[in-house]
Write a protein that holds these residues in place. Structure first.
Motif, PDB file in Angstrom:
ATOM      1  N   VAL A 168      -9.983   5.075   1.474  1.00  0.00           N
ATOM      2  CA  VAL A 168     -10.094   3.959   2.407  1.00  0.00           C
ATOM      3  C   VAL A 168     -11.523   3.431   2.409  1.00  0.00           C
ATOM      4  O   VAL A 168     -12.454   4.075   1.925  1.00  0.00           O
ATOM      5  N   LEU A 169     -11.687   2.241   2.957  1.00  0.00           N
ATOM      6  CA  LEU A 169     -13.003   1.654   3.139  1.00  0.00           C
ATOM      7  C   LEU A 169     -13.125   1.159   4.565  1.00  0.00           C
ATOM      8  O   LEU A 169     -12.122   0.880   5.244  1.00  0.00           O
ATOM      9  N   ALA A 170     -14.358   1.066   5.016  1.00  0.00           N
ATOM     10  CA  ALA A 170     -14.607   0.637   6.390  1.00  0.00           C
ATOM     11  C   ALA A 170     -14.609  -0.889   6.466  1.00  0.00           C
ATOM     12  O   ALA A 170     -15.236  -1.560   5.648  1.00  0.00           O
ATOM     13  N   ALA A 171     -13.901  -1.424   7.436  1.00  0.00           N
ATOM     14  CA  ALA A 171     -13.844  -2.865   7.677  1.00  0.00           C
ATOM     15  C   ALA A 171     -13.967  -3.104   9.178  1.00  0.00           C
ATOM     16  O   ALA A 171     -13.758  -2.181   9.983  1.00  0.00           O
ATOM     17  N   PRO A 172     -14.310  -4.325   9.585  1.00  0.00           N
ATOM     18  CA  PRO A 172     -14.437  -4.608  11.020  1.00  0.00           C
ATOM     19  C   PRO A 172     -13.186  -4.256  11.823  1.00  0.00           C
ATOM     20  O   PRO A 172     -13.273  -3.875  12.991  1.00  0.00           O
ATOM     21  N   HIS A 231       2.341  -1.067  -7.930  1.00  0.00           N
ATOM     22  CA  HIS A 231       1.352  -1.075  -9.002  1.00  0.00           C
ATOM     23  C   HIS A 231      -0.046  -0.638  -8.564  1.00  0.00           C
ATOM     24  O   HIS A 231      -0.959  -0.590  -9.392  1.00  0.00           O
ATOM     25  N   ARG A 232      -0.229  -0.304  -7.320  1.00  0.00           N
ATOM     26  CA  ARG A 232      -1.575   0.034  -6.851  1.00  0.00           C
ATOM     27  C   ARG A 232      -2.119   1.301  -7.509  1.00  0.00           C
ATOM     28  O   ARG A 232      -3.333   1.517  -7.549  1.00  0.00           O
ATOM     29  N   ALA A 233      -1.256   2.139  -8.043  1.00  0.00           N
ATOM     30  CA  ALA A 233      -1.701   3.377  -8.686  1.00  0.00           C
ATOM     31  C   ALA A 233      -2.112   3.173 -10.141  1.00  0.00           C
ATOM     32  O   ALA A 233      -2.587   4.103 -10.783  1.00  0.00           O
ATOM     33  N   ALA A 234      -1.951   1.959 -10.677  1.00  0.00           N
ATOM     34  CA  ALA A 234      -2.173   1.734 -12.111  1.00  0.00           C
ATOM     35  C   ALA A 234      -3.580   2.111 -12.551  1.00  0.00           C
ATOM     36  O   ALA A 234      -3.768   2.729 -13.609  1.00  0.00           O
ATOM     37  N   LEU A 235      -4.578   1.738 -11.783  1.00  0.00           N
ATOM     38  CA  LEU A 235      -5.967   2.000 -12.172  1.00  0.00           C
ATOM     39  C   LEU A 235      -6.218   3.497 -12.354  1.00  0.00           C
ATOM     40  O   LEU A 235      -6.892   3.916 -13.308  1.00  0.00           O
ATOM     41  N   TRP A 236      -5.696   4.310 -11.463  1.00  0.00           N
ATOM     42  CA  TRP A 236      -5.841   5.763 -11.598  1.00  0.00           C
ATOM     43  C   TRP A 236      -5.160   6.251 -12.882  1.00  0.00           C
ATOM     44  O   TRP A 236      -5.721   7.085 -13.601  1.00  0.00           O
ATOM     45  N   VAL A 247       0.790  -1.236   0.000  1.00  0.00           N
ATOM     46  CA  VAL A 247       0.000   0.000   0.000  1.00  0.00           C
ATOM     47  C   VAL A 247       0.822   1.287   0.000  1.00  0.00           C
ATOM     48  O   VAL A 247       0.277   2.359  -0.252  1.00  0.00           O
ATOM     49  N   LYS A 248       2.111   1.223   0.250  1.00  0.00           N
ATOM     50  CA  LYS A 248       2.929   2.427   0.281  1.00  0.00           C
ATOM     51  C   LYS A 248       3.352   2.810  -1.132  1.00  0.00           C
ATOM     52  O   LYS A 248       3.874   1.978  -1.883  1.00  0.00           O
ATOM     53  N   GLN A 249       3.129   4.057  -1.512  1.00  0.00           N
ATOM     54  CA  GLN A 249       3.517   4.529  -2.848  1.00  0.00           C
ATOM     55  C   GLN A 249       4.613   5.564  -2.690  1.00  0.00           C
ATOM     56  O   GLN A 249       4.386   6.653  -2.157  1.00  0.00           O
ATOM     57  N   ASN A 250       5.814   5.223  -3.141  1.00  0.00           N
ATOM     58  CA  ASN A 250       6.942   6.147  -3.040  1.00  0.00           C
ATOM     59  C   ASN A 250       7.225   6.893  -4.337  1.00  0.00           C
ATOM     60  O   ASN A 250       7.857   7.944  -4.318  1.00  0.00           O
ATOM     61  N   LEU A 251       6.766   6.328  -5.452  1.00  0.00           N
ATOM     62  CA  LEU A 251       7.079   6.886  -6.761  1.00  0.00           C
ATOM     63  C   LEU A 251       5.859   6.791  -7.671  1.00  0.00           C
ATOM     64  O   LEU A 251       5.254   5.722  -7.802  1.00  0.00           O
ATOM     65  N   LEU A 252       5.487   7.903  -8.279  1.00  0.00           N
ATOM     66  CA  LEU A 252       4.482   7.922  -9.348  1.00  0.00           C
ATOM     67  C   LEU A 252       4.892   9.035 -10.304  1.00  0.00           C
ATOM     68  O   LEU A 252       4.779  10.220  -9.990  1.00  0.00           O
ATOM     69  N   TRP A 253       5.360   8.640 -11.465  1.00  0.00           N
ATOM     70  CA  TRP A 253       6.007   9.544 -12.425  1.00  0.00           C
ATOM     71  C   TRP A 253       5.376   9.358 -13.785  1.00  0.00           C
ATOM     72  O   TRP A 253       4.962   8.247 -14.142  1.00  0.00           O
ATOM     73  N   GLY A 289     -11.240  -1.776  11.119  1.00  0.00           N
ATOM     74  CA  GLY A 289     -10.966  -0.351  10.981  1.00  0.00           C
ATOM     75  C   GLY A 289     -10.900   0.056   9.522  1.00  0.00           C
ATOM     76  O   GLY A 289     -11.309  -0.692   8.639  1.00  0.00           O
ATOM     77  N   GLN A 290     -10.385   1.219   9.251  1.00  0.00           N
ATOM     78  CA  GLN A 290     -10.281   1.695   7.887  1.00  0.00           C
ATOM     79  C   GLN A 290      -9.067   1.089   7.186  1.00  0.00           C
ATOM     80  O   GLN A 290      -7.971   1.041   7.750  1.00  0.00           O
ATOM     81  N   LEU A 291      -9.292   0.621   5.955  1.00  0.00           N
ATOM     82  CA  LEU A 291      -8.241  -0.020   5.176  1.00  0.00           C
ATOM     83  C   LEU A 291      -8.108   0.676   3.823  1.00  0.00           C
ATOM     84  O   LEU A 291      -9.096   1.150   3.267  1.00  0.00           O
ATOM     85  N   PRO A 292      -6.885   0.732   3.273  1.00  0.00           N
ATOM     86  CA  PRO A 292      -6.739   1.278   1.925  1.00  0.00           C
ATOM     87  C   PRO A 292      -7.565   0.468   0.930  1.00  0.00           C
ATOM     88  O   PRO A 292      -7.543  -0.768   0.961  1.00  0.00           O
ATOM     89  N   ARG A 293      -8.274   1.157   0.044  1.00  0.00           N
ATOM     90  CA  ARG A 293      -9.092   0.455  -0.934  1.00  0.00           C
ATOM     91  C   ARG A 293      -8.231  -0.221  -2.005  1.00  0.00           C
ATOM     92  O   ARG A 293      -8.456  -1.362  -2.384  1.00  0.00           O
ATOM     93  N   PHE A 294      -7.257   0.508  -2.501  1.00  0.00           N
ATOM     94  CA  PHE A 294      -6.470   0.043  -3.637  1.00  0.00           C
ATOM     95  C   PHE A 294      -5.124  -0.495  -3.162  1.00  0.00           C
ATOM     96  O   PHE A 294      -4.350   0.217  -2.517  1.00  0.00           O
ATOM     97  N   ARG A 295      -4.831  -1.745  -3.519  1.00  0.00           N
ATOM     98  CA  ARG A 295      -3.577  -2.410  -3.169  1.00  0.00           C
ATOM     99  C   ARG A 295      -2.927  -2.942  -4.446  1.00  0.00           C
ATOM    100  O   ARG A 295      -3.559  -3.042  -5.488  1.00  0.00           O
TER     101      ARG A 295
END
Length: 219
Positions: free
Chosen positions: A87-91, A33-38, A16-22, A93-99
């Protein structure tokens, strides 16, 4: 500015950590690769435009999803920062939607009506995507056929560099194909881009675990 988000450095990425998007025109480079959809939405209207997808990756990136597609934000108006922060709500707590392992499943769930063809070139790791028609091609078919496969666009080409690596007996990651194999593969992508059949290319470095690290992968 080619950097879409501030470059955080060659740091641990994980799921879930994104350090680079160029970005350079139609090509997007990222560590995770989690940013690919965007990125795809920036060049293809996923909501309305028929298109095809080629996925070159060690993994399918299609982990089964459920609540991840509920109350989905509209990618047409979402910034990259807000996309990554969603994020989305889960039992628990809040979790990143896109992984990195579920973005393709979210894409198929939300946009499959616009997807004409899914071509997979993988090591068959993970959950196989649920979509038809899909074609799975063997590694030895890739360099010779890639520009032929990419006819009749627009195509999204999604590449993870971990596809080109394997582990040795010591557990280190080594390049498993020749430089010529890689060069011919990307020459085919370039040819299809020049012909106008490829709308967008996303490339993931995968610095953690499946390549020799960020410095070597980006060098």
């Amino acid at each position: 500015m080619p950097h879409i988000i501030p470059f955080a450095g060659r740091l641990y990425s994980g799921s879930v950590k994104q350090n680079l998007l160029w970005r350079d025109s139609d090509v997007f480079l990222m560590d995770n690769h989690r940013a690919a959809l965007w990125c795809w939405q920036q060049k293809v209207d996923l909501y309305a435009q028929p298109h095809s997808l080629m996925h070159i990756d060690r993994h399918y990136d299609a982990l089964r999803v459920g609540v991840h597609t509920k109350k989905m934000p509209d990618l047409r108006i979402l910034s990259a920062v807000d996309y990554l922060a969603d994020v989305l709500a889960a039992p628990s707590g809040q979790l990143p939607r896109f992984r990195w392992d579920n973005y393709l499943s979210i894409y198929l769930r939300q946009f499959q009506k616009q997807l004409r063809t899914l071509r997979l070139i993988t090591h068959k790791d993970g959950d196989r995507p649920r979509f038809k028609p899909q074609f799975e091609s063997a590694p030895d078919e890739l360099p010779e056929n890639i520009d032929f496969w990419l006819e009749g666009g627009p195509w999204i080409v999604n590449v993870d560099l971990d596809y080109f690596f394997c582990a040795d007996t010591s557990g280190s990651w080594i390049q498993m194909v020749s430089d010529t194999y890689i060069d011919q593969t990307f020459r085919g992508v370039r040819k299809a881009m020049d012909n106008g059949s490829v709308a967008v290319v996303t490339v993931c470095l995968t610095p953690d675990g499946y390549t020799p690290g960020g410095r070597n992968a980006s060098g």
